[in-house]
Design a protein around this motif. Structure first.
Motif, PDB file in Angstrom:
ATOM      1  N   THR A  80     -12.807  -7.474   4.447  1.00 26.02           N
ATOM      2  CA  THR A  80     -12.312  -6.501   3.466  1.00 26.02           C
ATOM      3  C   THR A  80     -13.464  -6.015   2.608  1.00 26.02           C
ATOM      4  N   ARG A  81     -14.373  -6.934   2.249  1.00 28.75           N
ATOM      5  CA  ARG A  81     -15.533  -6.526   1.458  1.00 28.75           C
ATOM      6  C   ARG A  81     -16.376  -5.530   2.245  1.00 28.75           C
ATOM      7  N   ALA A  82     -16.555  -5.818   3.529  1.00 28.10           N
ATOM      8  CA  ALA A  82     -17.337  -4.905   4.369  1.00 28.10           C
ATOM      9  C   ALA A  82     -16.659  -3.535   4.449  1.00 28.10           C
ATOM     10  N   ARG A 134      -6.677  -3.010   7.783  1.00 25.59           N
ATOM     11  CA  ARG A 134      -7.639  -2.605   8.790  1.00 25.59           C
ATOM     12  C   ARG A 134      -8.630  -3.728   9.061  1.00 25.59           C
ATOM     13  N   ALA A 135      -8.982  -4.470   7.994  1.00 25.84           N
ATOM     14  CA  ALA A 135      -9.978  -5.523   8.146  1.00 25.84           C
ATOM     15  C   ALA A 135      -9.439  -6.695   8.950  1.00 25.84           C
ATOM     16  N   GLY A 148       0.818  -1.201   0.000  1.00 23.78           N
ATOM     17  CA  GLY A 148       0.000   0.000   0.000  1.00 23.78           C
ATOM     18  C   GLY A 148       0.854   1.255   0.000  1.00 23.78           C
ATOM     19  N   PHE A 149       2.010   1.135   0.629  1.00 14.43           N
ATOM     20  CA  PHE A 149       2.889   2.292   0.738  1.00 14.43           C
ATOM     21  C   PHE A 149       3.574   2.573  -0.595  1.00 14.43           C
ATOM     22  N   VAL A 150       3.998   1.496  -1.266  1.00 18.50           N
ATOM     23  CA  VAL A 150       4.747   1.680  -2.511  1.00 18.50           C
ATOM     24  C   VAL A 150       3.810   1.986  -3.662  1.00 18.50           C
ATOM     25  N   TRP A 151       2.758   1.142  -3.815  1.00 16.72           N
ATOM     26  CA  TRP A 151       1.878   1.306  -4.978  1.00 16.72           C
ATOM     27  C   TRP A 151       0.607   2.083  -4.655  1.00 16.72           C
ATOM     28  N   ARG A 152       0.460   2.487  -3.415  1.00 16.38           N
ATOM     29  CA  ARG A 152      -0.692   3.297  -3.001  1.00 16.38           C
ATOM     30  C   ARG A 152      -2.022   2.636  -3.368  1.00 16.38           C
ATOM     31  N   HIS A 153      -2.152   1.382  -3.001  1.00 17.99           N
ATOM     32  CA  HIS A 153      -3.430   0.722  -3.238  1.00 17.99           C
ATOM     33  C   HIS A 153      -4.356   0.934  -2.077  1.00 17.99           C
ATOM     34  N   PRO A 154      -5.518   1.485  -2.320  1.00 15.76           N
ATOM     35  CA  PRO A 154      -6.462   1.636  -1.207  1.00 15.76           C
ATOM     36  C   PRO A 154      -6.845   0.273  -0.627  1.00 15.76           C
ATOM     37  N   LEU A 155      -6.883  -0.751  -1.495  1.00 13.03           N
ATOM     38  CA  LEU A 155      -7.343  -2.058  -1.041  1.00 13.03           C
ATOM     39  C   LEU A 155      -6.388  -2.657  -0.011  1.00 13.03           C
ATOM     40  N   ALA A 156      -5.081  -2.435  -0.204  1.00 13.12           N
ATOM     41  CA  ALA A 156      -4.102  -3.010   0.723  1.00 13.12           C
ATOM     42  C   ALA A 156      -4.305  -2.453   2.125  1.00 13.12           C
ATOM     43  N   ASP A 157      -4.537  -1.141   2.225  1.00 14.53           N
ATOM     44  CA  ASP A 157      -4.752  -0.539   3.537  1.00 14.53           C
ATOM     45  C   ASP A 157      -6.055  -1.016   4.158  1.00 14.53           C
ATOM     46  N   LEU A 158      -7.079  -1.141   3.300  1.00 14.17           N
ATOM     47  CA  LEU A 158      -8.366  -1.625   3.820  1.00 14.17           C
ATOM     48  C   LEU A 158      -8.226  -3.056   4.328  1.00 14.17           C
ATOM     49  N   MET A 166      -6.482 -21.487   8.911  1.00 15.96           N
ATOM     50  CA  MET A 166      -6.097 -20.713   7.738  1.00 15.96           C
ATOM     51  C   MET A 166      -7.320 -20.433   6.863  1.00 15.96           C
ATOM     52  N   ALA A 167      -8.128 -21.477   6.658  1.00 17.50           N
ATOM     53  CA  ALA A 167      -9.329 -21.294   5.845  1.00 17.50           C
ATOM     54  C   ALA A 167     -10.274 -20.290   6.514  1.00 17.50           C
ATOM     55  N   TYR A 168     -10.350 -20.370   7.839  1.00 16.46           N
ATOM     56  CA  TYR A 168     -11.190 -19.439   8.594  1.00 16.46           C
ATOM     57  C   TYR A 168     -10.696 -18.014   8.403  1.00 16.46           C
ATOM     58  N   PHE A 169      -9.360 -17.862   8.435  1.00 10.08           N
ATOM     59  CA  PHE A 169      -8.784 -16.531   8.253  1.00 10.08           C
ATOM     60  C   PHE A 169      -9.096 -15.995   6.854  1.00 10.08           C
ATOM     61  N   VAL A 170      -8.939 -16.855   5.825  1.00 10.75           N
ATOM     62  CA  VAL A 170      -9.224 -16.402   4.458  1.00 10.75           C
ATOM     63  C   VAL A 170     -10.672 -15.941   4.367  1.00 10.75           C
ATOM     64  N   THR A 171     -11.579 -16.743   4.931  1.00 14.07           N
ATOM     65  CA  THR A 171     -12.991 -16.379   4.893  1.00 14.07           C
ATOM     66  C   THR A 171     -13.219 -15.026   5.552  1.00 14.07           C
ATOM     67  N   LEU A 172     -12.690 -14.888   6.768  1.00 11.44           N
ATOM     68  CA  LEU A 172     -12.901 -13.640   7.498  1.00 11.44           C
ATOM     69  C   LEU A 172     -12.266 -12.462   6.774  1.00 11.44           C
TER      70      LEU A 172
END
Lengths: 221, 252
Positions: free
Chosen positions: B233-235, B103-104, B90-100, B222-228
């Motif tokens: 992130t979608r939320a 946070r998620a 997020g810092f290098v390419w400034r992707h909003p998604l990476a920061d979100l 791990m699967a639980y983490f991916v799901t969450l």
């Protein structure tokens, strides 16, 4: 380099003229340490045992005190914008402010520490290591704290937040700082602890200003 | 490929995955699978760990705490490493998604760290005779927990959410120093916490009868983490969209 020195001089002059930062930090340091004998009791064996830890924790909290204002004053009156525009890289400006902060708060702490150690009945053999560990450790505290102070610029409840962010990162310095004194008092070599403190400082010296400058740019944009 | 070309290619690839609409599509496609996998693996892992696996000859049934404790410790470190990677991106390419994303997943990581600390404490009481010791590994995991809490507090401390996310990203990168300390603390300092017994390549010190349920549980976590992570992130994305809409309405 000339600009760097000018900035250090400016910050030093500002804090010495106001006359509060330096004295508050030392006063806080002394008063906090003086509370421990009152709470724990005056037995000198107990006090001598905990002296290293108490002095280190008090020094850590004292250097945290004034960190909150490190960039905040300049941020509020717009001086930070001018610093960002000046030819001096922002990293160097951050390092200059850290240097001034350390000279104002860190150095008096180091000088006051042996007196407090005396009050806590620490054996005289630990004094040199105490001062050496503080001399190596407090600059790291100022450096890490500067990154935290820059991150919390403009935040709500910045002061409390700053301590929440920075205290976990202070832990290694605290462990090795107090550990060096304990080692010296128990007749073990304090050198490894001091070397680790020095290594920590060597890593924080280039990295912390970069993080602080990045955070300042975020705050200004 | 020359380096600039490769960088450009990487940037394009990163941007493709950072496109929010594309992320929504991918997330919607993966979510049912990862959620289903979580349920299956968790059921299998719990059965294997709590019923089918043998009790330890020294520790008795308390050894079963391991099937929760060890995977949650792995996840605590893994999620922080993920956050650090996302922050750097997020810092290098400034992707909003990476920061979100950061946070998620931060509360998830804090949750796993808390589970690790609590189960460790419950395990320590019968084994070591104490709920807590100031041992290097315990202390460094506790610091990791504080780092998570600090990140969450920092991100929420600003009126401008973007400023909070950017400040949080820097904090995560600064805190990365702690990861190797946790990982190697049991090797560097000779303390009460036992050294790693799974990651010794080739000849794990753990019996297969215990290793299998442990690995199944780790996969389940791990699967639980991916799901969450996908869900949260979608939320966050939707939340951001609502904020933008509200600001636009307020401005008009």
């Amino acid at each position: 380099m000339r600009r760097f020195a000018a900035l250090v001089r400016r910050d030093l002059r500002l804090s010495l003229r106001a006359g509060t930062d330096a004295t508050t930090a030392v006063m806080f340091f002394v008063v906090t340490v003086a509370l421990f004998p009152l709470a724990i009791g005056p037995e000198s064996t107990v006090l001598a045992r905990i002296a290293a830890g108490v002095i280190w924790v008090a020094a850590l909290l004292a250097s945290l005190l004034s960190l909150e204002r490190l960039f905040a004053n300049d941020y509020e009156d717009g001086g930070l914008d001018l610093l960002a525009l000046s030819p001096l890289p922002l990293e160097a400006a951050a390092l200059a402010k850290v240097a001034a902060h350390w000279l104002v708060t860190g150095v008096p702490l180091i000088l006051a520490a042996p007196v407090l150690a005396l009050l806590l009945d620490m054996p005289a053999g630990g004094f040199a290591v105490l001062m050496a560990s503080l001399a190596l450790g407090t600059p790291s505290l100022s450096l890490i704290g500067a990154a935290g102070a820059a991150l919390t610029l403009g935040a709500r409840r910045g002061g409390v937040l700053l301590s929440l962010l920075v205290l976990p990162l202070f832990v290694p310095v605290l462990i090795f700082g107090a550990g060096a004194i304990d080692a010296a008092l128990h007749g073990v070599a304090a050198r490894p602890h001091l070397l680790l403190l020095g290594g920590f400082l060597a890593a924080a010296l280039p990295l912390a200003p970069i993080a602080a400058a990045a955070a300042i740019r975020q705050a200004l944009s | 490929m020359a380096l600039p070309d490769r960088m450009a290619y990487l940037t394009v690839a990163m941007h493709r995955f950072a496109n929010p609409a594309r992320f929504q599509r991918i997330a919607t496609a993966i979510l049912p699978w990862s959620a289903g996998l979580t349920v299956l693996l968790l059921a299998a892992g719990l059965y294997l760990g709590l019923v089918a696996s043998p009790a330890d000859y020294q520790q008795g049934d308390t050894v079963r705490i391991m099937y929760i404790h060890v995977p949650s410790a792995w996840m605590a470190l893994f999620i922080y490493a993920n956050m650090a990677l996302a922050s750097a991106v997020g810092f290098v390419w400034r992707h909003p998604l990476a920061d979100l994303f950061c946070r998620a997943v931060a509360p998830v990581g804090a949750g796993f760290t808390a589970v690790c600390l609590i189960t460790g404490s419950l395990w320590g009481e019968p084994m070591w005779g104490t709920w807590w010791v100031w041992d290097a590994r315990l202390t460094s995991v506790l610091i990791l927990f504080f780092l998570y809490l600090g990140y969450i507090a920092l991100v929420n401390a600003f009126d401008d959410p973007v400023r909070g996310l950017k400040a949080g990203a820097i904090l995560v990168l600064v805190g990365v120093v702690n990861l190797p300390i946790i990982k190697f603390s049991v090797d560097w300092w000779n303390t009460l916490h036992q050294p790693a017994s799974v990651s010794r390549l080739g000849r794990p010190a753990l019996d297969p009868a215990m290793l299998t349920p442990l690995m199944v549980m780790a996969a389940a976590f791990m699967a639980y983490f991916v799901t969450l992570a996908l869900l949260r992130t979608r939320a966050e994305l939707l939340n951001r969209r609502i904020q933008v809409l509200q600001m636009a309405r307020g401005a008009s």
